[in-house]
Design a protein around this motif. Structure first.
Motif, PDB file in Angstrom:
ATOM      1  N   GLY A  12      35.427  44.779  23.695  1.00 14.17           N
ATOM      2  CA  GLY A  12      35.482  46.116  23.558  1.00 14.17           C
ATOM      3  C   GLY A  12      37.028  46.620  24.215  1.00 14.17           C
ATOM      4  O   GLY A  12      37.401  47.779  24.460  1.00 14.17           O
ATOM      5  N   ASN A  13      37.916  45.761  24.789  1.00 18.89           N
ATOM      6  CA  ASN A  13      39.118  45.980  25.285  1.00 18.89           C
ATOM      7  C   ASN A  13      39.033  47.073  26.523  1.00 18.89           C
ATOM      8  O   ASN A  13      39.826  48.109  26.469  1.00 18.89           O
ATOM      9  N   ASN A  14      38.261  46.808  27.160  1.00 14.63           N
ATOM     10  CA  ASN A  14      37.918  47.926  28.468  1.00 14.63           C
ATOM     11  C   ASN A  14      37.727  47.232  29.756  1.00 14.63           C
ATOM     12  O   ASN A  14      36.729  47.543  30.450  1.00 14.63           O
ATOM     13  N   PRO A  15      39.007  46.489  29.957  1.00 17.09           N
ATOM     14  CA  PRO A  15      38.837  45.908  31.533  1.00 17.09           C
ATOM     15  C   PRO A  15      38.653  46.762  32.663  1.00 17.09           C
ATOM     16  O   PRO A  15      38.986  47.960  32.522  1.00 17.09           O
ATOM     17  N   VAL A  16      38.219  46.344  33.744  1.00 18.64           N
ATOM     18  CA  VAL A  16      37.733  46.921  34.649  1.00 18.64           C
ATOM     19  C   VAL A  16      39.122  47.377  35.617  1.00 18.64           C
ATOM     20  O   VAL A  16      39.876  46.491  35.459  1.00 18.64           O
ATOM     21  N   LYS A  17      39.071  48.570  36.343  1.00 17.26           N
ATOM     22  CA  LYS A  17      40.409  48.902  36.976  1.00 17.26           C
ATOM     23  C   LYS A  17      39.931  48.937  38.502  1.00 17.26           C
ATOM     24  O   LYS A  17      40.961  48.872  39.341  1.00 17.26           O
ATOM     25  N   LYS A  18      38.945  48.992  38.933  1.00 15.91           N
ATOM     26  CA  LYS A  18      38.505  49.074  40.299  1.00 15.91           C
ATOM     27  C   LYS A  18      37.533  48.192  40.808  1.00 15.91           C
ATOM     28  O   LYS A  18      36.585  47.573  40.282  1.00 15.91           O
ATOM     29  N   LEU A  19      37.683  47.412  41.957  1.00 10.97           N
ATOM     30  CA  LEU A  19      36.692  46.701  42.631  1.00 10.97           C
ATOM     31  C   LEU A  19      35.277  47.211  42.638  1.00 10.97           C
ATOM     32  O   LEU A  19      34.437  46.573  42.425  1.00 10.97           O
ATOM     33  N   GLU A  20      35.377  48.341  42.858  1.00 11.59           N
ATOM     34  CA  GLU A  20      33.946  49.118  42.673  1.00 11.59           C
ATOM     35  C   GLU A  20      33.081  49.306  41.593  1.00 11.59           C
ATOM     36  O   GLU A  20      31.914  49.039  41.531  1.00 11.59           O
TER      37      GLU A  20
ATOM     38  N   GLU B 167      29.465  47.425  41.299  1.00 10.54           N
ATOM     39  CA  GLU B 167      28.223  48.156  40.444  1.00 10.54           C
ATOM     40  C   GLU B 167      27.838  47.099  39.435  1.00 10.54           C
ATOM     41  O   GLU B 167      26.545  47.027  39.208  1.00 10.54           O
ATOM     42  N   TYR B 168      28.509  46.192  38.987  1.00 13.10           N
ATOM     43  CA  TYR B 168      28.130  45.315  37.880  1.00 13.10           C
ATOM     44  C   TYR B 168      27.057  44.303  38.582  1.00 13.10           C
ATOM     45  O   TYR B 168      26.015  44.012  38.152  1.00 13.10           O
ATOM     46  N   ILE B 169      27.410  43.925  39.732  1.00 15.40           N
ATOM     47  CA  ILE B 169      26.609  42.683  40.532  1.00 15.40           C
ATOM     48  C   ILE B 169      25.254  43.422  40.870  1.00 15.40           C
ATOM     49  O   ILE B 169      24.295  43.044  40.781  1.00 15.40           O
TER      50      ILE B 169
ATOM     51  N   ASP C 108      35.027  40.068  44.517  1.00 12.76           N
ATOM     52  CA  ASP C 108      36.465  39.604  44.454  1.00 12.76           C
ATOM     53  C   ASP C 108      36.679  38.616  42.956  1.00 12.76           C
ATOM     54  O   ASP C 108      37.451  38.983  42.304  1.00 12.76           O
ATOM     55  N   GLY C 109      35.988  37.886  42.878  1.00  9.59           N
ATOM     56  CA  GLY C 109      35.835  36.911  41.678  1.00  9.59           C
ATOM     57  C   GLY C 109      35.350  37.606  40.484  1.00  9.59           C
ATOM     58  O   GLY C 109      36.008  37.368  39.266  1.00  9.59           O
ATOM     59  N   MET C 110      34.495  38.671  40.493  1.00 11.75           N
ATOM     60  CA  MET C 110      34.009  39.273  39.291  1.00 11.75           C
ATOM     61  C   MET C 110      35.140  40.409  39.019  1.00 11.75           C
ATOM     62  O   MET C 110      35.582  40.676  37.867  1.00 11.75           O
ATOM     63  N   PHE C 111      36.262  40.712  40.169  1.00  9.42           N
ATOM     64  CA  PHE C 111      37.064  41.728  39.674  1.00  9.42           C
ATOM     65  C   PHE C 111      38.192  40.908  39.174  1.00  9.42           C
ATOM     66  O   PHE C 111      38.818  41.498  38.181  1.00  9.42           O
ATOM     67  N   GLU C 112      38.598  39.766  39.682  1.00  4.71           N
ATOM     68  CA  GLU C 112      39.479  38.915  38.842  1.00  4.71           C
ATOM     69  C   GLU C 112      39.177  38.700  37.511  1.00  4.71           C
ATOM     70  O   GLU C 112      40.007  38.764  36.469  1.00  4.71           O
TER      71      GLU C 112
END
Ligand SMILES: CC(C)(COP(=O)(O)OP(=O)(O)OC[C@H]1O[C@@H](n2cnc3c(N)ncnc32)[C@H](O)[C@@H]1OP(=O)(O)O)[C@@H](O)C(=O)NCCC(=O)NCCS
Length: 175
Positions: free
Chosen positions: A37-45, A49-51, A21-25
């Motif tokens: 690169g101006n490409n923020p994530v859109k989904k918690l998934e 995946e990054y983790i 949740d923190g990573m998504f925020e």
């Protein structure tokens, strides 16, 4: 799992799935991604995946980006740490890079510098790497200031993925 590192205000530890949740925020905020690169994530998934990616790096290389936690409140602030990069960037391949990314509300409190200093110390004194490198968008003044506070030195500018980037390095002073 490696032992966490403690600094005056921070606990630095490997990323856990409970940080999602923190990573998504962190990564869904366009301001955080302005120089990335101006490409923020859109989904918690995507954060999950990054983790998983960071955890694979711990396994493959013994190191990767770590979570930064505020000791006083146990809040997740963002990440920092050392990544082993196998791609070729600015003529370097298989090198250790230092980086950081913090949730916007925690900017301007010196946390990135405090965590970064601990990782520079860890890289040179525990991992005993020959050198640490970093690169940033040439316009990312806040990031460049941190690199200089950490003791890295500007080397050159180069083009990478359509952007002008600046390259910094620091040799291990113990070797
Ligand atoms: C780059 C980024 C980490 C910088 O964060 P930051 O909070 O500005 O950096 P620091 O933690 O070093 O904080 C520095 C500021 O905190 C202030 N500060 C407040 N309390 C402080 C304290 N106790 N100790 C030190 N500095 C303190 C400093 O004065 C300094 O401000 P200044 O640079 O205007 O003098 C942050 O903007 C970010 O996450 N950006 C998005 C991701 C990104 O671009 N990452 C880098 C990619 S290369």
């Amino acid at each position: 799992m490696k032992n966490p590192i403690e600094t005056e205000r921070l606990l630095l530890r490997e990323l856990l799935l409970s940080d999602a949740d923190g990573m998504f925020e962190l990564d869904s905020n366009p301001k955080v991604h302005l120089f990335l690169g101006n490409n923020p994530v859109k989904k918690l998934e995507e954060s999950i995946e990054y983790i998983h990616f960071a955890q694979k790096q711990y396994k493959d290389f013994g190191i990767g980006r770590w979570a930064v936690i505020l000791k006083e409140t146990n809040e997740f602030l963002g990440w920092s740490g050392i990544k082993f990069i196998t791609d070729e960037i600015n003529g370097h391949k298989n090198f250790y890079e230092i980086g950081y990314r913090f949730i916007e509300k925690y900017w301007g409190k010196g946390y990135a510098t405090e965590a970064g200093k601990a990782f520079v110390d860890y890289a040179f004194n525990e991992m005993k790497v020959d050198a640490l490198y970093a690169y940033a968008d040439a316009g990312n003044e806040n990031s460049r200031k941190i690199l200089e506070k950490l003791g890295l030195q500007y080397v050159n500018s180069f083009e990478y993925e359509g952007e002008t980037e600046v390259w910094y390095e620091m040799k291990n002073p113990n070797l």
